[in-house]
Motif scaffolding. Structure first.
Motif, PDB file in Angstrom:
ATOM      1  N   LEU A  42       0.831  -1.207   0.000  1.00 14.91           N
ATOM      2  CA  LEU A  42       0.000   0.000   0.000  1.00 14.91           C
ATOM      3  C   LEU A  42       0.863   1.253   0.000  1.00 14.91           C
ATOM      4  O   LEU A  42       0.583   2.215  -0.714  1.00 14.91           O
ATOM      5  CB  LEU A  42      -0.918   0.005   1.223  1.00 14.91           C
ATOM      6  N   ALA A  43       1.956   1.210   0.798  1.00 16.65           N
ATOM      7  CA  ALA A  43       2.785   2.403   0.938  1.00 16.65           C
ATOM      8  C   ALA A  43       3.461   2.777  -0.380  1.00 16.65           C
ATOM      9  O   ALA A  43       3.598   3.969  -0.689  1.00 16.65           O
ATOM     10  CB  ALA A  43       3.822   2.181   2.030  1.00 16.65           C
ATOM     11  N   VAL A  44       3.853   1.770  -1.169  1.00 10.36           N
ATOM     12  CA  VAL A  44       4.574   2.086  -2.413  1.00 10.36           C
ATOM     13  C   VAL A  44       3.698   2.816  -3.425  1.00 10.36           C
ATOM     14  O   VAL A  44       4.204   3.419  -4.366  1.00 10.36           O
ATOM     15  CB  VAL A  44       5.159   0.835  -3.110  1.00 10.36           C
ATOM     16  N   LEU A  45       2.373   2.751  -3.229  1.00  6.38           N
ATOM     17  CA  LEU A  45       1.506   3.443  -4.175  1.00  6.38           C
ATOM     18  C   LEU A  45       1.649   4.962  -4.023  1.00  6.38           C
ATOM     19  O   LEU A  45       1.292   5.716  -4.918  1.00  6.38           O
ATOM     20  CB  LEU A  45       0.044   3.050  -3.941  1.00  6.38           C
ATOM     21  N   SER A  46       2.187   5.372  -2.880  1.00  4.67           N
ATOM     22  CA  SER A  46       2.306   6.787  -2.475  1.00  4.67           C
ATOM     23  C   SER A  46       1.094   7.631  -2.870  1.00  4.67           C
ATOM     24  O   SER A  46       1.192   8.636  -3.529  1.00  4.67           O
ATOM     25  CB  SER A  46       3.617   7.402  -2.975  1.00  4.67           C
ATOM     26  N   ILE A  47      -0.065   7.117  -2.415  1.00  3.45           N
ATOM     27  CA  ILE A  47      -1.296   7.887  -2.546  1.00  3.45           C
ATOM     28  C   ILE A  47      -1.428   8.675  -1.247  1.00  3.45           C
ATOM     29  O   ILE A  47      -1.240   8.108  -0.162  1.00  3.45           O
ATOM     30  CB  ILE A  47      -2.485   6.927  -2.744  1.00  3.45           C
ATOM     31  N   PRO A  48      -1.728   9.974  -1.305  1.00  2.00           N
ATOM     32  CA  PRO A  48      -1.711  10.813  -0.097  1.00  2.00           C
ATOM     33  C   PRO A  48      -2.594  10.265   1.028  1.00  2.00           C
ATOM     34  O   PRO A  48      -2.219  10.338   2.202  1.00  2.00           O
ATOM     35  CB  PRO A  48      -2.248  12.159  -0.576  1.00  2.00           C
TER      36      PRO A  48
END
Lengths: 298, 534
Positions: B152-158
């Motif tokens: 999830l973190a690698v998607l770097s969605i705010p």
């Protein structure tokens, strides 16, 4: 009266010829032993008799009806035990027995319960938990509790312990007494020897020998052990004498049935001290077929 | 419990890790991919606040709450809130299933197969295998938790910050550990692997139902369900770590219970002995059709529930369709604005066609069950009795026809009941049933096609799935991407009149039924005349 007849049955799977011209028949009230090693075509023949496989050529008839076309009509009067009973894991043994008996036709519920007791089967357990031998018992009970006229048994005792094997043999003997016919395919030659009236040997998809055990023995050799007062040097050069070996104080050898008379005369002229003879077992017979003919086939 | 009880644990851990490396990796990677792809596509699908708020209205109803859990952060329904709302519960169930299967296999499963006995004869402690399988389970859940957080973190969605992503992963891992330890307890109680997984799935199912009831009615009830706890974290909205405490505390207690029972019982026994089954079969089993029904009972019920749930979920959003469609440009292109029918009405036929294709899946599975039976050598034993090929094949065919239709009915019923509960001006059951049941002949054509493939050659049944996949593709994407008409006409579903926009064309339906019959007849004939594998 012939109730089962296989005539020139050939079965091909693609390029592989599993059976080539299998011929044999079973008479009413007869126990017929069907022997041969793995892959010789025993189960293929049986599946053709059951109408599961269609012969490429030739004919298989049971009760005078075509095994492929009239399978349902035939199956009303036969009982089948496979070598490896594949049962439904979430049904109990009792449920499977009832199902098999009902799908075939009429049966005797008292005989069913008696057989369950004789084979010491717990019918309330799910088939999932049964060992190989217990699954085999389920198939055997549902076969012998039926009022079938012909039993087709494909290596029925695999996984059974010696006690249960005895129960099985009693069941076959009882069926025979009631005038029923049995096709018994088996690896266990002592079992076949004890139960069968006639035997057919299959090798690489062809029946290579059929006949009663006496007839078959006639074709083969007797084992002799002889201890004589005088040595018998002439024995080594006599036709029909095989595997001559000296054993404690005497000789052991095998002799062809045709030359038996001459050999006996020679032994008695040498002064007999001890003479033991054993008739050839089915195993000797079987091994002989496979050893000699097996080598030239390669 | 002395030290000797645990000797050999280290070696067993290495052995289990090695034996299960592919299985564990596959589970973890697929769950990571599922999470990542869903979050990413949710983010892409609803790009504006307005669209997301429209989605929020659609999702905020009792039916949805019962299915996926309560919606947190509905006032600001960003991608994070959406992901947690729509995915957390389902992923948690999958993780629980993973843990249940893993623990059951290495505890009761090994015991049942006799592997435990072999191990017991080696210098291995009594508790070593339980300790090892629990350790491997906890290890794989920790790796899973980290993996999910990373994915999830690698998607770097705010709206998906790193700290919340870690909580999301931890909530899943903790749920997995809880159900893993629960299974370890059941492995001591039941005396078969099947019983162990059965009891564990039963609790999982009950946990889901209790949570559903709690979420819809009052909040406190959900606190009594282990599946309620991960949702209480309100991850991505309020990020509470506290609800994970009962999960882990429960896991510790369950572990202690499992160990104390294991330490004192005999190998091969369970505390709940399996009950003896029937000595005599019930009358209903004693026919080829009865046998077929008996073998498929569980699968029929499971699929029935699934189809009902699918109907319910479509039904619960149908009331909000108008709002939803007007906010999404992509989807509004899929329906014809100028036809004089409302968006809902236009959408119903498309929904029905999709549901009918879903219903065709169990229908084909019910038919192809016979293929499995043949492969396992069980048809041979049936045919050795006085049973004709037509009778047995016919039984499976009939089950497929009847229950394929029942599946469709259940989906329609689900759709109607949820729609009736959520819509102000509900659609009548009659008109929904009409729109849905016209698809039944298409399902039957699929069954007929399946019968032909299997009858001809069991190896060909895969083609039925390819064909169904094609039909789905043609309808689902065809509407969106404006495919030419013939693309759709290559599948039986493409011939079905779109009720209520179109009139029911009886001739077309009759022709489809005849086609189904013809295909099936060919299948029956070829089946009668071929060799059986066993």
């Amino acid at each position: 009266m012939t109730i089962l007849q296989v005539k020139g049955v050939t079965k091909r799977f693609g390029n592989f010829k599993a059976l080539s011209g299998v011929d044999f028949n079973i008479n009413k009230g007869e126990v017929f032993g069907f022997i041969g090693p793995n892959g010789a075509g025993k189960s293929t023949t049986i599946k053709i008799l059951l109408g599961i496989l269609k012969p490429t050529s030739g004919s298989a008839t049971i009760f005078g009806l075509d095994a492929w076309k009239n399978s349902v009509e035939i199956h009303k009067k036969i009982a089948y035990v496979p070598g490896d009973a594949n049962l439904w894991p979430n049904l109990t043994g009792g449920e499977v027995i009832d199902l098999f008996l009902k799908l075939r036709g009429s049966f005797d519920p008292v005989k069913r319960d008696q057989l369950i007791k004789r084979f010491q089967l717990d019918p309330t357990k799910k088939c999932r938990t049964y060992s190989k031998g217990n699954r085999q018992k389920v198939a055997l009970v549902s076969a012998f509790a039926s009022d079938a006229e012909l039993f087709i048994l494909d290596e029925p005792t695999s996984g059974l312990d010696p006690l249960m094997e005895k129960v099985f043999q009693d069941c076959v003997a009882e069926a025979k007494q009631e005038g029923k016919s049995v096709l018994l395919s088996s690896h266990i030659l002592s079992e076949v020897e004890r139960l069968c009236d006639r035997v057919g040997i299959i090798r690489q998809g062809t029946i290579i020998e059929t006949g009663s055990l006496t007839e078959l023995r006639h074709l083969t050799r007797t084992n002799l052990i002889a201890e004589t007062k005088k040595p018998m040097p002439a024995l080594a050069n006599m036709p029909g004498v095989h595997n001559l070996q000296s054993v404690d104080n005497g000789v052991s050898f095998q002799v062809d049935t045709e030359t038996m008379d001459a050999v006996m005369k020679l032994i008695s002229s040498a002064g007999v001290i001890r003479l033991e003879s054993t008739p050839p077992t089915l195993e000797d017979l079987f091994m002989r077929h496979y050893e000699t003919k097996g080598s030239d086939a390669v | 419990m002395n030290k000797q009880s645990f000797s050999g644990t280290g070696q067993l851990i290495r052995f289990y890790l090695k034996a299960d490396r592919i299985r564990i990796t596959a589970w973890i990677l697929s769950l990571m991919a599922l999470t990542s792809v869903t979050a990413w596509s949710l983010d892409g699908l609803y790009s504006s606040d307005a669209e997301r708020q429209a989605m929020a209205t659609t999702m905020e109803n009792p039916a949805m709450t019962a299915m996926v859990g309560p919606a947190y952060g509905i006032e600001n329904y960003h991608t994070g809130a959406m992901t947690a709302h729509q995915m957390l519960l389902f992923t948690a169930i999958l993780v629980a299933v993973m843990a249940i299967l893993h623990v059951s296999r290495h505890t009761r499963g090994d015991e049942e197969d006799g592997k435990m006995e072999m191990l017991g004869a080696l210098p291995v402690g009594r508790l070593a295998s339980l300790t090892a399988s629990m350790s491997v389970m906890v290890m794989s859940q920790v790796i899973l938790a980290l993996g999910i957080a990373v994915s999830l973190a690698v998607l770097s969605i705010p709206s998906l910050p790193v700290s919340s992503s870690i909580l999301y992963g931890a909530a899943l891992g903790a749920t997995g550990i809880f159900f893993g330890t629960l299974t370890a307890v059941f492995a001591q109680l039941a005396d078969s692997a099947r019983g162990t997984t059965g009891l564990s799935f039963l609790v999982l199912g009950a946990a889901y139902m209790i949570r559903a009831a709690g979420d819809v009615n009052n909040d406190t009830l959900s606190w009594f369900s282990p599946l309620g706890w991960p949702l209480k974290t309100q991850v991505f909205v309020d990020d509470k770590w506290m609800p994970l405490i009962p999960l882990l505390a429960g896991a510790v207690v369950l572990t202690l219970v499992a160990f104390s029972v294991m330490a004192s019982r005999d190998i091969g026994t369970g505390l709940i002995p399996s009950r003896p089954g029937r000595n005599h079969a019930r009358k209903s089993l004693l026919s080829p059709f009865g046998l077929t029904m008996h073998l498929q009972k569980t699968s029929i019920i499971t699929w029935g529930v699934a189809l009902l749930a699918i109907g319910l979920s479509y039904g619960s959003v149908i009331g909000d369709l108008e709002t939803f469609f007007s906010s999404s440009e992509l989807l509004s292109g899929a329906v014809d604005q100028s036809s004089g029918f409302s968006l809902t009405e236009q959408f119903i036929s498309m929904l029905m066609s999709i549901m009918s294709m879903i219903a065709a899946v169990p229908a084909l599975l019910f038919l192809f069950k016979l293929k499995g039976e043949e492969k396992k050598g069980r048809t041979e034993t049936v045919y050795a009795r006085a049973v004709s090929r037509y009778t047995l094949f016919g039984s499976y065919f009939l089950v497929a026809l009847i229950f394929g239709t029942v599946m469709m009915l259940l989906a329609i019923f689900g759709l109607w009941s949820a729609a009736a509960a959520t819509m102000e001006d509900p659609i009548s059951f009659g008109s929904l049933a009409k729109a849905g049941l016209v698809y039944v002949p298409a399902i039957w054509v699929m069954i007929g096609f399946g019968a032909l493939l299997y009858g001809f050659k069991p190896g060909l049944t895969g083609l039925a799935w390819v064909y169904l996949g094609y039909a789905f593709f043609a309808v689902y994407l065809g509407g969106l991407l404006q495919f030419p008409e013939w693309v759709n006409r290559l599948s039986p579903f493409g011939f079905i009149p779109e009720v209520p926009m179109e009139e029911i064309n009886v001739l077309t339906l009759v022709l489809l039924v005849l086609t189904a019959g013809l295909l099936a007849a060919l299948g029956f004939t070829t089946y009668r005349n071929r060799d059986l594998a066993g």
